[in-house]
Design a protein around this motif. Sequence first.
Motif, PDB file in Angstrom:
ATOM      1  N   SER A   1      63.620  84.613   2.523  1.00  0.00           N
ATOM      2  CA  SER A   1      63.552  82.959   4.267  1.00  0.00           C
ATOM      3  C   SER A   1      62.083  82.411   3.707  1.00  0.00           C
ATOM      4  O   SER A   1      61.764  81.183   4.272  1.00  0.00           O
ATOM      5  N   MET A   2      61.777  82.071   2.269  1.00  0.00           N
ATOM      6  CA  MET A   2      60.764  81.741   1.770  1.00  0.00           C
ATOM      7  C   MET A   2      61.176  80.579   0.887  1.00  0.00           C
ATOM      8  O   MET A   2      62.096  79.901   0.534  1.00  0.00           O
ATOM      9  N   SER A   3      60.562  79.395   1.529  1.00  0.00           N
ATOM     10  CA  SER A   3      60.900  77.901   0.589  1.00  0.00           C
ATOM     11  C   SER A   3      60.653  78.155  -0.355  1.00  0.00           C
ATOM     12  O   SER A   3      59.649  78.273  -1.122  1.00  0.00           O
ATOM     13  N   LEU A   4      61.445  77.800  -1.460  1.00  0.00           N
ATOM     14  CA  LEU A   4      60.988  77.409  -3.140  1.00  0.00           C
ATOM     15  C   LEU A   4      60.316  75.501  -3.299  1.00  0.00           C
ATOM     16  O   LEU A   4      59.865  75.475  -4.640  1.00  0.00           O
ATOM     17  N   GLY A   5      60.618  75.662  -2.684  1.00  0.00           N
ATOM     18  CA  GLY A   5      60.505  73.770  -2.510  1.00  0.00           C
ATOM     19  C   GLY A   5      62.231  72.713  -3.473  1.00  0.00           C
ATOM     20  O   GLY A   5      63.151  73.266  -2.981  1.00  0.00           O
ATOM     21  N   THR A   6      61.612  71.384  -3.524  1.00  0.00           N
ATOM     22  CA  THR A   6      62.850  71.064  -3.712  1.00  0.00           C
ATOM     23  C   THR A   6      62.648  70.656  -5.442  1.00  0.00           C
ATOM     24  O   THR A   6      62.040  70.149  -5.330  1.00  0.00           O
ATOM     25  N   ALA A   7      63.420  69.892  -5.659  1.00  0.00           N
ATOM     26  CA  ALA A   7      64.034  69.541  -7.507  1.00  0.00           C
ATOM     27  C   ALA A   7      64.680  68.316  -7.221  1.00  0.00           C
ATOM     28  O   ALA A   7      65.652  68.020  -6.166  1.00  0.00           O
ATOM     29  N   SER A   8      64.201  67.357  -7.999  1.00  0.00           N
ATOM     30  CA  SER A   8      64.586  66.203  -8.258  1.00  0.00           C
ATOM     31  C   SER A   8      66.417  66.261  -8.616  1.00  0.00           C
ATOM     32  O   SER A   8      66.538  66.675  -9.913  1.00  0.00           O
TER      33      SER A   8
END
Length: 550
Positions: free
Chosen positions: A481-488
Motif C-alpha cells: 500500500s506504499m508508493s515508491l514514487g515514479t520514474a521517468s
Amino acid sequence: MRRPRLRPTLAALTLVFLASGLTAFVPRASAIDPFPINPVVTLSSDHFMVHYSGNDQDSTCTNFITQQSAGDLLGMFERAYTQFHSVMGYPTPVDDGDGKVDVSVDDFTNVCIPYGTIPPATPVPYDRWDGIIAPTATPGADDIHLNATTGLTYPIVAHELFHLMEDAIAPGTDQWLQEGTAEWAAVRANLAAGGDEANPDRTVDCVGAECGDTDFDKNGYPGWMLFEYLAERYGDAEVRAVWDQAALSAPGTPGTTILGAVLPVSLGNFFNDYTTARLTGNFTSPVLAGVLPTPYGTMDVSETTGALPTGVVAVNHLAVRYVTLSHGTSNGPCYEASLTINVTIPAGVQSTPTYYSNTKGASAQALTASGSSASITVPWNTCSGSPDAYLSLPNDTLGLDGREFKLTGSVIVFKTNPATASEPPPGVHVIGSVISAPTSDPAPMLQVYAPELLRVSAKTRLLRLAVFSSGDGKLQALLGSMSLGTASLRSGNNDVRFVLPKQLFNSLRTKSASNLLQLTSVSPGGSKGATVTRRVLVQTPKKPKPKHRK
C-alpha cells in the motif's frame, strides 16, 4: 360409539347469522359485465386514421393494440408530417377522398389486415417487412401497412410517410432514389438514428436481394448517407431538387441519372468526394461524424525496410472499397519510417485513390495520379500501438464492374530514429464494431524484463528493473500500500531503480500482500495505462559462521 351432536348455542347461531348476513348484503368490489370486442377499431387525427384490431381474444391474429397505442401512433405520424411538410417543404400526401391517410396495423405473419389489402407483388413472407406501401384506386394516393410486431416505431413511421410525399411528387420513381431519400428523411426527423450498412463496398444504387447481406443493404437504404452528404455540401434544398428533377424525368430514368442532372459537378467527382468523406468520417450529422467504414481488407506493412505485399482489389461501378494498412504487431522498439503506396487504376475507370493516416489532426490526402498510376509517400512508424491507416479505392464509373486495382509499395525504416505510437483522432469509430479511441494522450505500453519474484538486498535496499516502453511517460510504482514514487520513461529500454524505505523491510514476507509490486504506465498528460505486477522478497544476509578455535 359416536358422540352425540350438540345443539348450537345462541352465540354460535349469532355468528352463523352474521356470516350469512355479510355474504348476502356486502357488495362486490367490482362487477365484470360484458363489454364490446370489436374486430376492427379506428382512431383519427387531423391527417391520419389508424385501423387496428380491438379483439384481445383473437387466437389467430396477433395485431391487437390498445387505443392508447393507436394514439401514440397517430402522434408519431403527425410529428413526422409537420417535420416533412411544414419544416422541410415537401407536399402533402395525395388525398384518396376522405382527407386522411389510412394506416393499417397488421399481423404480417398470419396476414391479418384490418384495412385495405397488401399489393399482390409484395415479396413473401410479409413478416420480413416493417412496413408496406399500398397504392389505392386514386392515382398517387397510398395506404400504409405497418407490422404490428416491428413497425410501430418513429423511424419506420417517418420513413413510410416520406414515401407518400415522394409519390405526391413523382410516383413510380427509381426505387433506390425512393428508399435512399426516405431513409435520409427518417434520420433527419429522428435527429440521431440511422441504420448501419453491412456492405460498404456495394454499388451505391443497388436495390435487390443480391445487393448485400442484410435487408437494410438489399433495400438500398445505405443511400441515405450519400443524400446526407449532398445536403451537407449543397443544402437540404438540393435533395428536394432531385425530386423536382424526378418529376420532370421520363418513367424508368435511373436515380443516378436524376441525381447527376442537378449536381454542380460531375456525378463521378461527387461520388469520389463522398467516398473521401466516408473515409475520414467528415460529416456534420451526429450519426456519421467520426464514423469510419468497415475495411475490405488489411495490408500488413513490414517492420523492416522492404517491399509491401502486392494486393489486388476488385471494385464495381459507383462503389468503393477501403483497405487498411497496419503498423506492425511487435511489442519491441519501434522506429520512424517512410511509406510509399502505389495504385494501378483499371483501364477506363475514373478514380482518385485517397490516403488517410487516421491520426489526430490528420486529413485525407489524394494520391498523385499520372495516367493509370497513382502514388503517395507519407511518414510512417513501426509502432504497433499506432492506429491503422486507410486507403480508399473508388470506382466512379456508371457501368464498369469487377475492375481490379493493383496495390504495391515499399517502406524504409530508419533504425536510428526511435518512434512513439501515433495518437488516433478522438471519438473515431468504425461502423459495425465500435472501436474506442482515447481522448487524451495514451499511456505507453510496457514490457518488464524481470522474474516474477524480485530479490532485494537488505544492504542496498535497491529495486532495479529493465523496462521497455513504447513511448515517453512515467512508471508509477506501488509496493503493498506504499508508493515508491515514479520514474521517468523514454521510448525504448529504461534502467529503472527504486530504493525501498527502511520501514518496509519488516513487513515484507514471501506470502504477504505487502510484497506485491504494482508497476503502472502513465502518459505525460496523466492517463494511466496497464499495470504489471511482481513479488518482492528481501534477502537477509547470512549470519557468519562461528570460527573454530584452534
